[in-house]
Design a protein around this motif. Structure first.
Motif, PDB file in Angstrom:
ATOM      1  N   THR A 276      10.394   5.367   0.476  1.00 11.85           N
ATOM      2  CA  THR A 276       9.576   4.428  -0.386  1.00 11.85           C
ATOM      3  C   THR A 276       8.407   3.643   0.277  1.00 11.85           C
ATOM      4  O   THR A 276       8.504   3.302   1.542  1.00 11.85           O
ATOM      5  CB  THR A 276      10.570   3.382  -0.887  1.00 11.85           C
ATOM      6  OG1 THR A 276      11.300   2.487   0.112  1.00 11.85           O
ATOM      7  CG2 THR A 276      11.700   3.921  -1.871  1.00 11.85           C
ATOM      8  N   VAL A 277       7.453   3.159  -0.572  1.00 11.18           N
ATOM      9  CA  VAL A 277       6.338   2.377   0.061  1.00 11.18           C
ATOM     10  C   VAL A 277       6.832   0.825  -0.134  1.00 11.18           C
ATOM     11  O   VAL A 277       7.243   0.520  -1.128  1.00 11.18           O
ATOM     12  CB  VAL A 277       5.064   2.834  -0.769  1.00 11.18           C
ATOM     13  CG1 VAL A 277       4.083   1.848  -0.401  1.00 11.18           C
ATOM     14  CG2 VAL A 277       4.601   4.098  -0.455  1.00 11.18           C
ATOM     15  N   LYS A 278       6.524   0.207   0.754  1.00 13.12           N
ATOM     16  CA  LYS A 278       6.796  -1.196   0.916  1.00 13.12           C
ATOM     17  C   LYS A 278       5.613  -1.841   0.314  1.00 13.12           C
ATOM     18  O   LYS A 278       4.506  -1.911   0.863  1.00 13.12           O
ATOM     19  CB  LYS A 278       7.157  -1.984   2.142  1.00 13.12           C
ATOM     20  CG  LYS A 278       8.594  -1.193   2.771  1.00 13.12           C
ATOM     21  CD  LYS A 278       9.708  -1.497   2.143  1.00 13.12           C
ATOM     22  CE  LYS A 278      10.832  -1.169   2.795  1.00 13.12           C
ATOM     23  NZ  LYS A 278      12.063  -1.588   2.336  1.00 13.12           N
ATOM     24  N   VAL A 279       5.765  -2.592  -0.907  1.00 11.33           N
ATOM     25  CA  VAL A 279       4.570  -3.345  -1.501  1.00 11.33           C
ATOM     26  C   VAL A 279       4.755  -4.950  -0.806  1.00 11.33           C
ATOM     27  O   VAL A 279       5.769  -5.714  -1.223  1.00 11.33           O
ATOM     28  CB  VAL A 279       4.610  -3.528  -3.013  1.00 11.33           C
ATOM     29  CG1 VAL A 279       3.339  -4.130  -3.477  1.00 11.33           C
ATOM     30  CG2 VAL A 279       4.361  -1.772  -3.311  1.00 11.33           C
ATOM     31  N   ARG A 280       3.763  -5.267  -0.198  1.00  8.24           N
ATOM     32  CA  ARG A 280       4.126  -6.757   0.534  1.00  8.24           C
ATOM     33  C   ARG A 280       2.713  -7.645   0.281  1.00  8.24           C
ATOM     34  O   ARG A 280       1.730  -7.061   0.100  1.00  8.24           O
ATOM     35  CB  ARG A 280       4.222  -6.543   1.969  1.00  8.24           C
ATOM     36  CG  ARG A 280       5.216  -5.499   2.402  1.00  8.24           C
ATOM     37  CD  ARG A 280       5.223  -5.177   3.968  1.00  8.24           C
ATOM     38  NE  ARG A 280       5.777  -4.246   4.534  1.00  8.24           N
ATOM     39  CZ  ARG A 280       7.459  -4.268   4.820  1.00  8.24           C
ATOM     40  NH1 ARG A 280       7.845  -5.400   4.563  1.00  8.24           N
ATOM     41  NH2 ARG A 280       8.021  -3.288   5.377  1.00  8.24           N
ATOM     42  N   PRO A 281       3.008  -8.752   0.533  1.00  2.00           N
ATOM     43  CA  PRO A 281       1.710  -9.700   0.321  1.00  2.00           C
ATOM     44  C   PRO A 281       1.067  -9.737   1.984  1.00  2.00           C
ATOM     45  O   PRO A 281       1.537  -9.484   2.757  1.00  2.00           O
ATOM     46  CB  PRO A 281       2.470 -11.064   0.074  1.00  2.00           C
ATOM     47  CG  PRO A 281       4.071 -11.009   0.701  1.00  2.00           C
ATOM     48  CD  PRO A 281       4.206  -9.631   0.451  1.00  2.00           C
ATOM     49  N   ALA A 282      -0.074  -9.887   1.542  1.00  2.00           N
ATOM     50  CA  ALA A 282      -1.025  -9.958   2.930  1.00  2.00           C
ATOM     51  C   ALA A 282      -0.489 -10.987   3.701  1.00  2.00           C
ATOM     52  O   ALA A 282      -0.108 -12.171   3.229  1.00  2.00           O
ATOM     53  CB  ALA A 282      -2.389 -10.134   2.547  1.00  2.00           C
ATOM     54  N   ARG A 292     -11.248 -17.096   5.689  1.00  2.00           N
ATOM     55  CA  ARG A 292      -9.768 -16.678   5.469  1.00  2.00           C
ATOM     56  C   ARG A 292      -9.710 -15.129   5.793  1.00  2.00           C
ATOM     57  O   ARG A 292     -10.439 -14.510   5.338  1.00  2.00           O
ATOM     58  CB  ARG A 292      -9.242 -17.040   3.931  1.00  2.00           C
ATOM     59  CG  ARG A 292      -7.856 -16.624   3.671  1.00  2.00           C
ATOM     60  CD  ARG A 292      -7.660 -17.136   2.411  1.00  2.00           C
ATOM     61  NE  ARG A 292      -6.030 -16.934   2.072  1.00  2.00           N
ATOM     62  CZ  ARG A 292      -5.847 -16.143   1.015  1.00  2.00           C
ATOM     63  NH1 ARG A 292      -6.758 -15.793   0.332  1.00  2.00           N
ATOM     64  NH2 ARG A 292      -4.735 -15.881   0.795  1.00  2.00           N
ATOM     65  N   ILE A 293      -8.697 -14.874   6.741  1.00  2.00           N
ATOM     66  CA  ILE A 293      -8.581 -13.590   7.396  1.00  2.00           C
ATOM     67  C   ILE A 293      -7.313 -13.088   6.841  1.00  2.00           C
ATOM     68  O   ILE A 293      -6.134 -13.667   7.208  1.00  2.00           O
ATOM     69  CB  ILE A 293      -8.679 -13.507   8.791  1.00  2.00           C
ATOM     70  CG1 ILE A 293     -10.043 -13.943   9.427  1.00  2.00           C
ATOM     71  CG2 ILE A 293      -8.148 -12.128   9.439  1.00  2.00           C
ATOM     72  CD1 ILE A 293     -10.121 -14.180  10.855  1.00  2.00           C
ATOM     73  N   CYS A 294      -7.355 -12.027   6.269  1.00  5.06           N
ATOM     74  CA  CYS A 294      -6.129 -11.401   5.714  1.00  5.06           C
ATOM     75  C   CYS A 294      -6.153 -10.108   5.995  1.00  5.06           C
ATOM     76  O   CYS A 294      -7.010  -9.050   6.210  1.00  5.06           O
ATOM     77  CB  CYS A 294      -6.158 -11.127   3.907  1.00  5.06           C
ATOM     78  SG  CYS A 294      -6.099 -12.990   3.512  1.00  5.06           S
ATOM     79  N   SER A 295      -4.866  -9.589   6.558  1.00  4.47           N
ATOM     80  CA  SER A 295      -4.534  -8.286   7.162  1.00  4.47           C
ATOM     81  C   SER A 295      -2.886  -7.762   6.878  1.00  4.47           C
ATOM     82  O   SER A 295      -2.330  -8.522   5.934  1.00  4.47           O
ATOM     83  CB  SER A 295      -4.829  -8.076   8.481  1.00  4.47           C
ATOM     84  OG  SER A 295      -4.523  -6.810   8.812  1.00  4.47           O
ATOM     85  N   ALA A 296      -2.466  -6.698   7.172  1.00  7.28           N
ATOM     86  CA  ALA A 296      -1.246  -6.197   6.686  1.00  7.28           C
ATOM     87  C   ALA A 296      -0.028  -6.994   7.790  1.00  7.28           C
ATOM     88  O   ALA A 296      -0.524  -7.464   8.940  1.00  7.28           O
ATOM     89  CB  ALA A 296      -1.086  -4.974   7.070  1.00  7.28           C
TER      90      ALA A 296
END
Length: 593
Positions: A276-282, A292-296
């Motif tokens: 399963t793919v995990k769907v996560r907040p950045a 604002r810097i957003c990554s995995a």
């Protein structure tokens, strides 16, 4: 939508040649009955762009957007081509992290398609006859192959937000696989490398040898290589979705190839069907400058490492009334890296399986105090303790120190579409050509060597040790940057193993702090400060001077040539999109006409 547009075009072409009295009336009725294609978000006026590691892949992404697809559709099309033309870097047999920005919803979503260890994996997964396997032995073994996540990521992201036709996203890659693509210098050089051929099984395995070394020689530059097996695999995925990959004949062949000698793995059909793919907040942080810097988030290092490096860099900048030399900014970039890398190496792992203090490591209070701990140039890099700094229980002592290497078989894609949505996706098969195991036209990854092969260090368990269904730590840092007003400003990312963190940080410092263009920031010499030695790329302008300056300051400097970054960057400017592609590879950044 595609059928409707085709119908309009055919009606318009037929009318002038038809002399029947009612012909034009019928054509007009047909045209009037077709719903006009959506115009999209008219408030976005910057255009669209794709930046990726191969011109044919970039064209695939642009084609899909012309036909109504958005950034996610384009990313699928781009990567399906990349898996064909640069199989040494990524493909269907690997995995990826995709960071997606939906402008209309003002939402950022991370699709974690990282490979996972089989259910039978234990912490001593890479221990053989009582000894930890060496890297090369582990790399070429079946133990190195994780359950691939790339195809599942395609579908999960497309179901969530894609706007184009699922099957149409694979059409460019299918055409190219059937008709043939011209082998580029990058693929040829990898195949011809005597150093690489000495340690991998690519030219020993009958399947890969026949494909990559026809007549016993590496594919030459310009050779037109077809891959009908790859085309057939994509056609099956296009028609049936991920089930064509994770169940049935293809899945059975993946398991068989993984579990074959030497040192076969433990993968089962259930491991594949359960992926399963995990769907996560950045994971996002805001700099004092307002960016604002957003990554995995973990198991990716991006959200932690990029925010920590940039926060430390800002904390160590001189006050406005303090004059310093240019070398000072080089020094604080190196010091910020050393601090952040030490924290990342110690704490980052699969947060679904172990405790990772993600928010603490990018907490401004921790970062300000951590900045005061900058190591002497000849000092030893050690992790900090956010627990102590933030007034809680100590965290040092939870884990043994992990120094896992991350190999550079990776690619990166940056996309902004016609509605201002964005994708930053880094994809990989881990080392060059993955595990050297091939089936149905694609190579299988060796991603599980991103785990610490030694399960313990100093008598303590390592956070990034293997485990059942666990995802190995990644250096991949697909990153989006937003300005003070909250608007998308930058899309960036790179391949490069554990150096990815430094490569991406270089573009952030270059664009956000120094005001460089995307291409100027990419062109800067790479400087990687993981551990006690600073690696400096000396075959780029400014590299020799940087190496000498750091050496004069007392740092241990390793001079490097032939760096393998593959940065692809898009910056949103007032007058449109500004793209950059790494000259160290074969990529381009191209706007949609």
């Amino acid at each position: 939508m595609l059928m409707a547009i085709s119908g309009l075009a055919l009606a318009a072409c037929a009318a002038p040649d038809d002399t029947r009295p009612d012909a034009q009336t019928e054509a007009q009725k047909a045209a009037d009955s077709v719903e006009a294609p959506a115009l999209g978000d008219l408030s976005w006026t910057k255009g669209a762009m794709v930046a990726a590691a191969n011109p044919a892949a970039v064209e695939a992404g642009l084609e899909v957007m012309r036909n109504g697809g958005n950034a996610i559709d384009a990313a699928i099309a781009v990567h399906a081509v990349l898996g064909l033309v640069e199989p040494e870097s990524s493909g269907l047999g690997g995995g990826a992290f995709m960071v997606y920005y939906d402008r209309a919803k003002d939402e950022i979503t991370v699709f974690d398609g990282r490979e996972v260890a089989p259910a039978a994996a234990t912490p001593d997964y890479f221990v053989k006859d009582g000894k930890v396997m060496g890297f090369i032995e582990a790399w070429q073994s079946g133990h190195s192959v994780g359950v691939p996540g790339q195809v599942a990521l395609y579908k999960t992201a497309h179901d969530a937000a894609g706007t184009g036709d699922w099957a149409a996203n694979f059409a460019p890659a299918i055409r190219l696989a059937e008709n043939g693509f011209k082998v580029g210098e990058k693929l040829h050089e990898a195949l011809a490398s005597e150093r690489l051929r000495a340690v991998i099984n690519l030219d020993d395995n009958p399947v890969t040898s026949a494909y990559f070394y026809p007549d016993g020689e590496p594919l030459p530059v310009g050779y037109v290589r077809t891959n009908p097996d790859y085309a057939a695999t994509l056609k099956a995925i296009a028609a049936e979705g991920p089930s064509a990959f994770y169940k049935g004949e293809i899945a059975e062949s993946i398991v068989a190839a993984t579990n074959a000698a030497p040192d076969g793995g433990m993968m089962t059909l259930e491991d594949l069907s359960n992926y399963t793919v995990k769907v996560r907040p950045a994971l996002c942080g805001t700099l004092p400058t307002g960016y604002r810097i957003c990554s995995a988030p973990p198991p990716s290092s991006g959200g932690i490492a990029q925010n920590e490096i940039m926060g430390l860099y800002d904390a160590m900048k001189p006050a406005d009334n303090v004059r310093v030399t240019e070398d000072y900014f080089l020094k604080i970039f190196v010091d910020a890296q050393r601090l952040a890398y030490a924290d990342r190496d110690y704490y980052v792992a699969d947060a679904d399986k172990v405790t990772v203090p993600s928010d603490d490591l990018i907490n401004p209070v921790y970062i300000r105090e951590r900045a005061k701990q900058a190591f002497a140039p000849d000092g030893h890099a050690t992790p900090g303790d956010p627990g102590v700094i933030l007034g809680r229980s100590p965290m040092i002592g939870m884990w043994g120190q992990d120094q896992t290497e991350h190999a550079p078989g990776t690619t990166h894609v940056s996309i902004i579409d016609t509605d201002g949505n964005a994708v930053s996706m880094t994809a990989t098969v881990e080392s060059a050509f993955g595990s050297s195991r091939m089936t149905h036209g694609f190579l299988l990854n060796n991603q599980l060597t991103d785990f610490s092969r030694a399960p313990t260090a100093g008598g303590l368990p390592v956070a990034n040790a293997p485990g059942s269904g666990k995802r190995p730590r990644s250096s991949m840092s697909p990153t989006l940057v937003f300005d003070e007003a909250g608007d998308l400003f930058m899309v960036t990312g790179s391949p490069g193993g554990n150096s990815i963190i430094a490569y991406v940080a270089k573009t952030l410092v270059g664009v956000l702090e120094t005001g460089l263009t995307a291409q100027e920031a990419i062109n800067l010499p790479n400087i990687i400060a993981r551990g006690d030695t600073v690696a400096v790329e000396i075959d780029r302008e400014g590299g020799p001077e940087a190496a000498e300056a750091l050496r004069t300051m007392g740092y241990s400097v390793e001079e490097r040539t032939g760096e393998i970054s593959g940065l692809h960057v898009i910056v949103v400017r007032d007058d449109g999109l500004e793209g950059g592609a790494d000259p160290r590879r074969e990529g381009v950044a191209k706007a949609l006409e």
